[in-house]
Design a protein around this motif. Structure first.
Motif, PDB file in Angstrom:
ATOM      1  N   TRP A 155       5.390 -26.035  50.665  1.00  0.00           N
ATOM      2  CA  TRP A 155       4.090 -26.695  50.561  1.00  0.00           C
ATOM      3  C   TRP A 155       3.548 -26.664  49.139  1.00  0.00           C
ATOM      4  O   TRP A 155       2.768 -27.545  48.756  1.00  0.00           O
ATOM      5  CB  TRP A 155       3.084 -26.035  51.497  1.00  0.00           C
ATOM      6  CG  TRP A 155       2.540 -24.734  50.970  1.00  0.00           C
ATOM      7  CD1 TRP A 155       3.036 -23.480  51.147  1.00  0.00           C
ATOM      8  CD2 TRP A 155       1.385 -24.569  50.134  1.00  0.00           C
ATOM      9  NE1 TRP A 155       2.270 -22.566  50.491  1.00  0.00           N
ATOM     10  CE2 TRP A 155       1.244 -23.191  49.865  1.00  0.00           C
ATOM     11  CE3 TRP A 155       0.453 -25.459  49.599  1.00  0.00           C
ATOM     12  CZ2 TRP A 155       0.201 -22.684  49.074  1.00  0.00           C
ATOM     13  CZ3 TRP A 155      -0.587 -24.954  48.813  1.00  0.00           C
ATOM     14  CH2 TRP A 155      -0.701 -23.584  48.558  1.00  0.00           C
ATOM     15  N   ASP A 156       3.926 -25.680  48.347  1.00  0.00           N
ATOM     16  CA  ASP A 156       3.334 -25.516  47.028  1.00  0.00           C
ATOM     17  C   ASP A 156       4.197 -26.093  45.903  1.00  0.00           C
ATOM     18  O   ASP A 156       3.958 -25.791  44.725  1.00  0.00           O
ATOM     19  CB  ASP A 156       3.027 -24.051  46.755  1.00  0.00           C
ATOM     20  CG  ASP A 156       4.251 -23.161  46.885  1.00  0.00           C
ATOM     21  OD1 ASP A 156       4.155 -21.972  46.547  1.00  0.00           O
ATOM     22  OD2 ASP A 156       5.306 -23.657  47.330  1.00  0.00           O
ATOM     23  N   MET A 157       5.157 -26.918  46.250  1.00  0.00           N
ATOM     24  CA  MET A 157       6.009 -27.500  45.212  1.00  0.00           C
ATOM     25  C   MET A 157       5.748 -28.992  45.098  1.00  0.00           C
ATOM     26  O   MET A 157       5.718 -29.719  46.108  1.00  0.00           O
ATOM     27  CB  MET A 157       7.474 -27.243  45.536  1.00  0.00           C
ATOM     28  CG  MET A 157       7.825 -25.770  45.531  1.00  0.00           C
ATOM     29  SD  MET A 157       9.566 -25.453  45.782  1.00  0.00           S
ATOM     30  CE  MET A 157      10.227 -26.055  44.248  1.00  0.00           C
ATOM     31  N   VAL A 158       5.603 -29.459  43.877  1.00  0.00           N
ATOM     32  CA  VAL A 158       5.327 -30.864  43.620  1.00  0.00           C
ATOM     33  C   VAL A 158       6.391 -31.755  44.237  1.00  0.00           C
ATOM     34  O   VAL A 158       6.090 -32.814  44.804  1.00  0.00           O
ATOM     35  CB  VAL A 158       5.215 -31.116  42.101  1.00  0.00           C
ATOM     36  CG1 VAL A 158       5.154 -32.605  41.795  1.00  0.00           C
ATOM     37  CG2 VAL A 158       3.993 -30.405  41.529  1.00  0.00           C
ATOM     38  N   LYS A 159       7.649 -31.336  44.176  1.00  0.00           N
ATOM     39  CA  LYS A 159       8.745 -32.188  44.640  1.00  0.00           C
ATOM     40  C   LYS A 159       8.756 -32.374  46.151  1.00  0.00           C
ATOM     41  O   LYS A 159       9.505 -33.202  46.660  1.00  0.00           O
ATOM     42  CB  LYS A 159      10.082 -31.634  44.175  1.00  0.00           C
ATOM     43  CG  LYS A 159      10.457 -30.295  44.784  1.00  0.00           C
ATOM     44  CD  LYS A 159      11.813 -29.833  44.267  1.00  0.00           C
ATOM     45  CE  LYS A 159      12.256 -28.529  44.909  1.00  0.00           C
ATOM     46  NZ  LYS A 159      13.577 -28.087  44.408  1.00  0.00           N
ATOM     47  N   SER A 160       7.912 -31.626  46.866  1.00  0.00           N
ATOM     48  CA  SER A 160       7.843 -31.785  48.318  1.00  0.00           C
ATOM     49  C   SER A 160       7.034 -33.018  48.720  1.00  0.00           C
ATOM     50  O   SER A 160       7.006 -33.383  49.887  1.00  0.00           O
ATOM     51  CB  SER A 160       7.211 -30.544  48.954  1.00  0.00           C
ATOM     52  OG  SER A 160       8.028 -29.405  48.752  1.00  0.00           O
ATOM     53  N   TYR A 161       6.391 -33.646  47.745  1.00  0.00           N
ATOM     54  CA  TYR A 161       5.485 -34.746  48.040  1.00  0.00           C
ATOM     55  C   TYR A 161       5.910 -36.014  47.291  1.00  0.00           C
ATOM     56  O   TYR A 161       6.279 -35.961  46.127  1.00  0.00           O
ATOM     57  CB  TYR A 161       4.054 -34.368  47.665  1.00  0.00           C
ATOM     58  CG  TYR A 161       3.617 -33.095  48.350  1.00  0.00           C
ATOM     59  CD1 TYR A 161       3.770 -31.865  47.725  1.00  0.00           C
ATOM     60  CD2 TYR A 161       3.081 -33.127  49.628  1.00  0.00           C
ATOM     61  CE1 TYR A 161       3.409 -30.694  48.362  1.00  0.00           C
ATOM     62  CE2 TYR A 161       2.706 -31.963  50.272  1.00  0.00           C
ATOM     63  CZ  TYR A 161       2.877 -30.745  49.638  1.00  0.00           C
ATOM     64  OH  TYR A 161       2.517 -29.594  50.272  1.00  0.00           O
ATOM     65  N   ASN A 162       5.847 -37.127  47.977  1.00  0.00           N
ATOM     66  CA  ASN A 162       6.209 -38.392  47.333  1.00  0.00           C
ATOM     67  C   ASN A 162       5.050 -39.378  47.308  1.00  0.00           C
ATOM     68  O   ASN A 162       5.226 -40.538  46.921  1.00  0.00           O
ATOM     69  CB  ASN A 162       7.435 -39.023  48.009  1.00  0.00           C
ATOM     70  CG  ASN A 162       7.209 -39.234  49.495  1.00  0.00           C
ATOM     71  OD1 ASN A 162       6.111 -39.049  50.005  1.00  0.00           O
ATOM     72  ND2 ASN A 162       8.260 -39.634  50.196  1.00  0.00           N
ATOM     73  N   ALA A 163       3.894 -38.949  47.723  1.00  0.00           N
ATOM     74  CA  ALA A 163       2.710 -39.799  47.637  1.00  0.00           C
ATOM     75  C   ALA A 163       1.581 -38.978  47.034  1.00  0.00           C
ATOM     76  O   ALA A 163       1.361 -37.827  47.452  1.00  0.00           O
ATOM     77  CB  ALA A 163       2.311 -40.318  49.014  1.00  0.00           C
ATOM     78  N   TRP A 164       0.897 -39.576  46.074  1.00  0.00           N
ATOM     79  CA  TRP A 164      -0.157 -38.860  45.363  1.00  0.00           C
ATOM     80  C   TRP A 164      -1.403 -39.729  45.264  1.00  0.00           C
ATOM     81  O   TRP A 164      -1.312 -40.955  45.083  1.00  0.00           O
ATOM     82  CB  TRP A 164       0.310 -38.486  43.953  1.00  0.00           C
ATOM     83  CG  TRP A 164       1.384 -37.456  43.956  1.00  0.00           C
ATOM     84  CD1 TRP A 164       2.730 -37.661  44.104  1.00  0.00           C
ATOM     85  CD2 TRP A 164       1.201 -36.043  43.840  1.00  0.00           C
ATOM     86  NE1 TRP A 164       3.395 -36.464  44.090  1.00  0.00           N
ATOM     87  CE2 TRP A 164       2.479 -35.451  43.925  1.00  0.00           C
ATOM     88  CE3 TRP A 164       0.089 -35.212  43.679  1.00  0.00           C
ATOM     89  CZ2 TRP A 164       2.676 -34.065  43.842  1.00  0.00           C
ATOM     90  CZ3 TRP A 164       0.289 -33.852  43.602  1.00  0.00           C
ATOM     91  CH2 TRP A 164       1.567 -33.288  43.681  1.00  0.00           C
TER      92      TRP A 164
END
Length: 128
Positions: A109-118
């Protein structure tokens, strides 16, 4: 494609409270996507503050923000993720970003690469 739209933010006095909404659209499914809020301080990397699992079952908080940031759960509209900030301090001044990503077993949950929408980011300025 998931799209995130942030609103709110602005200036707040130290000790005050602020709630930031992040509205998801597109292929966002609260049952399969996790979401999080990150903070960006000048000259530093984006850091995770708070996260929420799919369906809002679990919330996560970085040690540095416990008591400060809360992601309210059980919100009626599952496509809006909120960040509630209480007792803010001048050092909480930063750009705040919401993020969403499809949950995976290996996703942290705390890693940027876990997310692809910002989201586009919201400036929060705390004055003393």
């Amino acid at each position: 494609q998931v799209r995130l739209a942030q609103s709110g933010g602005g200036s707040v006095q130290a000790g005050g409270s602020l709630t930031l909404p992040c509205a998801a659209s597109g292929y966002f499914d609260s049952a399969s996507h996790m979401a999080a809020w990150f903070r960006l301080f000048p000259g530093k990397e984006r850091e995770a503050g708070a996260g929420i699992s799919p369906s809002g079952g679990i919330t996560y908080y970085a040690d540095s923000v416990k008591g400060l940031l809360v992601i309210p759960r059980d919100m009626e509209d599952k496509k809006i993720v909120y960040l509630q900030m209480d007792s803010v301090k001048p050092e909480d001044t930063a750009m705040y970003y919401c993020a969403a990503g499809r949950w995976a077993y290996s996703a942290k949950w705390d890693m940027v690469k876990s997310y692809n929408a910002w989201g586009q980011g919201t400036q929060v300025t705390v004055s003393s």
